[in-house]
Design a protein around this motif. Sequence first.
Motif, PDB file in Angstrom:
ATOM      1  N   ARG A 136       0.822  -1.203   0.000  1.00  0.00           N
ATOM      2  CA  ARG A 136       0.000   0.000   0.000  1.00  0.00           C
ATOM      3  C   ARG A 136       0.861   1.259   0.000  1.00  0.00           C
ATOM      4  NH1 ARG A 136      -1.647   3.786   3.165  1.00  0.00           N
ATOM      5  NH2 ARG A 136      -0.830   3.010   5.112  1.00  0.00           N
ATOM      6  N   ARG A 195       1.901   2.077  -3.492  1.00  0.00           N
ATOM      7  CA  ARG A 195       0.839   2.582  -4.367  1.00  0.00           C
ATOM      8  C   ARG A 195       0.664   4.087  -4.167  1.00  0.00           C
ATOM      9  NH1 ARG A 195      -2.107  -2.339  -3.316  1.00  0.00           N
ATOM     10  NH2 ARG A 195      -3.331  -1.402  -1.654  1.00  0.00           N
ATOM     11  N   GLY A 196       0.645   4.810  -5.288  1.00  0.00           N
ATOM     12  CA  GLY A 196       0.448   6.248  -5.201  1.00  0.00           C
ATOM     13  C   GLY A 196       1.752   6.981  -4.942  1.00  0.00           C
ATOM     14  N   GLU A 231      -6.537  15.076   0.319  1.00  0.00           N
ATOM     15  CA  GLU A 231      -6.447  13.819   1.052  1.00  0.00           C
ATOM     16  C   GLU A 231      -5.232  13.006   0.577  1.00  0.00           C
ATOM     17  OE1 GLU A 231      -9.581  11.076   0.119  1.00  0.00           O
ATOM     18  OE2 GLU A 231      -9.307   9.946   1.969  1.00  0.00           O
ATOM     19  N   THR A 232      -5.079  12.919  -0.753  1.00  0.00           N
ATOM     20  CA  THR A 232      -3.997  12.103  -1.305  1.00  0.00           C
ATOM     21  C   THR A 232      -2.627  12.745  -1.098  1.00  0.00           C
ATOM     22  OG1 THR A 232      -5.624  11.576  -2.996  1.00  0.00           O
ATOM     23  CG2 THR A 232      -3.413  10.717  -3.304  1.00  0.00           C
ATOM     24  N   LEU A 253      -1.496  12.555   2.523  1.00  0.00           N
ATOM     25  CA  LEU A 253      -1.127  11.183   2.869  1.00  0.00           C
ATOM     26  C   LEU A 253       0.319  10.882   2.468  1.00  0.00           C
ATOM     27  CD1 LEU A 253      -2.174   8.220   3.673  1.00  0.00           C
ATOM     28  CD2 LEU A 253      -2.425   7.910   1.218  1.00  0.00           C
ATOM     29  N   HIS A 254       0.683  11.315   1.263  1.00  0.00           N
ATOM     30  CA  HIS A 254       1.994  10.925   0.742  1.00  0.00           C
ATOM     31  C   HIS A 254       3.102  11.905   1.119  1.00  0.00           C
ATOM     32  CE1 HIS A 254       0.482   7.540  -1.404  1.00  0.00           C
ATOM     33  NE2 HIS A 254      -0.370   8.258  -2.095  1.00  0.00           N
ATOM     34  N   ARG A 275       2.802  14.631   3.422  1.00  0.00           N
ATOM     35  CA  ARG A 275       2.701  15.206   4.770  1.00  0.00           C
ATOM     36  C   ARG A 275       2.945  16.707   4.769  1.00  0.00           C
ATOM     37  NH1 ARG A 275       0.284  11.703   6.988  1.00  0.00           N
ATOM     38  NH2 ARG A 275       0.940   9.559   6.896  1.00  0.00           N
ATOM     39  N   ALA A 318      -3.141  11.054  -9.804  1.00  0.00           N
ATOM     40  CA  ALA A 318      -2.124  10.010  -9.906  1.00  0.00           C
ATOM     41  C   ALA A 318      -0.739  10.577  -9.628  1.00  0.00           C
ATOM     42  CB  ALA A 318      -2.172   9.369 -11.286  1.00  0.00           C
TER      43      ALA A 318
END
Lengths: 329, 570
Positions: free
Chosen positions: B84, B87-88, B114-115, B118-119, B121, B167
């Motif tokens: 996980r 991914r992304g 949100e994305t 998450l990645h 910060r 993406a």
Amino acid sequence: MLVFSFLVKRLFQSFLVLLSVAFIAFALFKFVGDPISNMVGQDTTLAEREKLAERLGLNDPFPVQFFNFIKGAAVGDFGLSYRHKVPVSQLIAERAPATLELAIISALLSVFVGIPMGVYTAIRRKGLLSRSFMTVSLVGISLPTFLIGILFIFLFGVILRWLPTFGRGEVVQIGFWTTGLLTWSGIKSLILPSVTLALFQMTLIMRLVRTEMLEVLTTDYIKFARARGLKENAVNFGHALKNTLIPVITIIGLQLGLVMAFAIITETVFQWPGMGMLFIQAIEEVDVPVMAAYLMMISLVFVAINLAVDILYAFVDPRLTIDGGSKHG
Amino acid sequence: MALLDVKNISIGFPSRHGMFVAVKDVSLSVEPGEILGVVGESGAGKSTIGNAIIALLEPPGEVIKGEVYLNGARIDNLSAEEKRLIRGKKIGMIFQDPQTSLDPLKTIRQQLVETIDLHLRLGRKGSEKRALELLEQVGIPDPVTRMQHYPHQFSGGMRQRVVIALALCGEPELIIADEPTTALDVSVQKQILDLMRKLCVDKNVGMILVTHDMGVIAEVADRVAVMYNSQLMEIGETAQIIGNPQHEYTKSLISAIPRPDKKVRRFPLVTYIEDVVEQKDEFDVSTHWLGQSREFDMKVADDGTILQLEDLGMRFQITNSLFKSKRRYLDAVKDVNFSIKEGETFGIVGESGSGKSTIARMVTGLYTPYKGKVNFLGKEISAISHTPEVLPYRRQMQMVFQDPFSSLNARMRVLDIVAEPILFHKLAESKAEAEHIVMDLLKLVGMSDDAYAKYPHQFSGGQRQRISIARALATRPRFLICDEPTSALDVSVQAQILNLLKDLQEELNLTMMFISHDLPVIRQMCDRVAVMQHGQVLELAETENLFENPQHEYSQHLLSLMPRLDMLQA
């Protein structure tokens, strides 16, 4: 602007629905029994009967009588109960708190237990707990309410002797409202009837949420959310749940109305002093004003809930508010 | 060291009947900044590879053999949580249909923030700033306002840009794009491909571009991997694969692509394809059932005109209101005039929403025209469309639909599907005779002998489209409307169906109205073409004239967007 015209349209439709129900309720007076012979003794002369009919407006033309009925209904005046000889509005006001408390507690129970169970069974499809939920729900959906009620009484009232099986227990009067929620015995009395009443809706909501959620979990946007590396909880609760709830809201709305209707049976089984009991008695004794008033009240509840659902819909789903959802192609 | 290295990977789906192997022993690699095209027909296993790399195989699918390395580190044996995190962040993915790949209930900002948070910060403020930059990079005008909007407020092309921005949120080194432009119009496709090419170069990102469309590959890919039947057939430089294919399969695949640059009489026979019984025995119209009673009592006009449209218009109401002045309409077709001569193939080309299918529906009587006339065989059929009088005319006119999956009743046997119009129009004396005719028709369209007793779901898309054609022929029509008859099909199957239509037309002297968004297909099929946009016919010309010397600005624009296969051998 769009929201406003939508609301006006829905209000107008609601009004039409209430008007047609009023017509049916009014027709009860005309066709079920003769109000005069219900009110007077056997030795009343024909002339006196005629005078009474004149005074009560029963000789007026049909539209005039209907208009007077609507005028009364609009302010909650349905006349005197044939049996109790008190205004119907007063009877209903006495009984309404009992039914409303039962219905609201059952509705809350079915929503707040049914939705999480549905979500859980969708996410952990193969889990042991999910399978047992599904099996138990099959029982809840297939057994009739009165049978479940009787089984509960037998188990918790007769064998285990944990809970009371009839009546509301001690109630507290707050203004015009009587509540059983403030005393221990009132709460204990509420448990069996409310669980009985909630069980059917609960299992229905659970199964509905599960099916919708499983469908949503296969959509592209959920797959795309996973491909972006979002955590399982963010995917399941942030994206999937909200999309699941949109169709579920409609059904819940319709079902809440049904909770009120189903309450008749539950109230009979548990001797609950609510409107359902009142209605059953009214049918037995052809107490038409009470029947008409009850009919109007239930339809008002249905219409109000559906209106609320429509408004809620517009808030939850942005596609409905912004361009009326009329995108082509 | 390669960015991505896939070594001898095999992917299987366990089932009750044993393991179904979707990908067999495939090896490929991607360098930073490189676009590797993976091409193949449906069911070849090309999407499965992409899903396996990003660890999103649909359960119960699993990698049964082989390894996947990203920057030299093995990633296929990591735990679910470690996968996980990749991914992304390391590998991004873009899906086919932008209509469905965004959460409809969240604004673009919510989904981006949100994305990103998450990645990277960056916190709320930082993430929003970054989201704005990304939207600008993918070419969304006025990103500050657009960020507040929901997905349904964007057009298809803009939505795909948002998907690309999403993406890119975790700044991945590799992007897997699964048919990213298949659902888009050709002009939008071009913009999206240009954008993806630019991103790869600017950010030095590697990309795997999964597609069935050789035109797309020719446009952007550096290298191509050709998949067929779960296996890798050939991998090499794009120019070499298209210009000088080595493997037999690649050769037949390339030969099946409709050429945009010149008209060929037939598509060369495509080997390597599903079983089709080729019509061997000579077909003689004078003795065949289809040729009987072709002495119609309805004669074609002296100048050969079979269908004529006069000022035809269609409007749909899009906003309803109590007040007339507040109602809004969409003019789907505006004042269209043209006529079709007997025996010709008349093409209508345009992007989605240009009104081409609406015309077909008005001609067949599925829609009632808002204004204007449809004249067929000298009769104004639009005026008698709801009377029994129209039936003999309708019988002369049949339609083949785009989607072979939904245009056949799944609960009826093929025999009943094809026999229905024969029985309805009372063209056979008895049921037995109708059955005999059906068998004959099925043979004519290249179906095997046992097909009549089966149900539609037992056939592939191409076979179903053959059944649709047999059904259309069952009333002995002389006018056939084909609405995107091959756009749901693979290219080799498309070649077969187009060949079949050409043959039938020749043998039965059919007149065809051929609707398509695909310019090369139009060039191969049609004698004359109408170019449509926003419900209007902008240009009407002989096909060769249109392709060699387009007059209208929009026609020129459309032609310039046509994917070129310059590497093709002459």
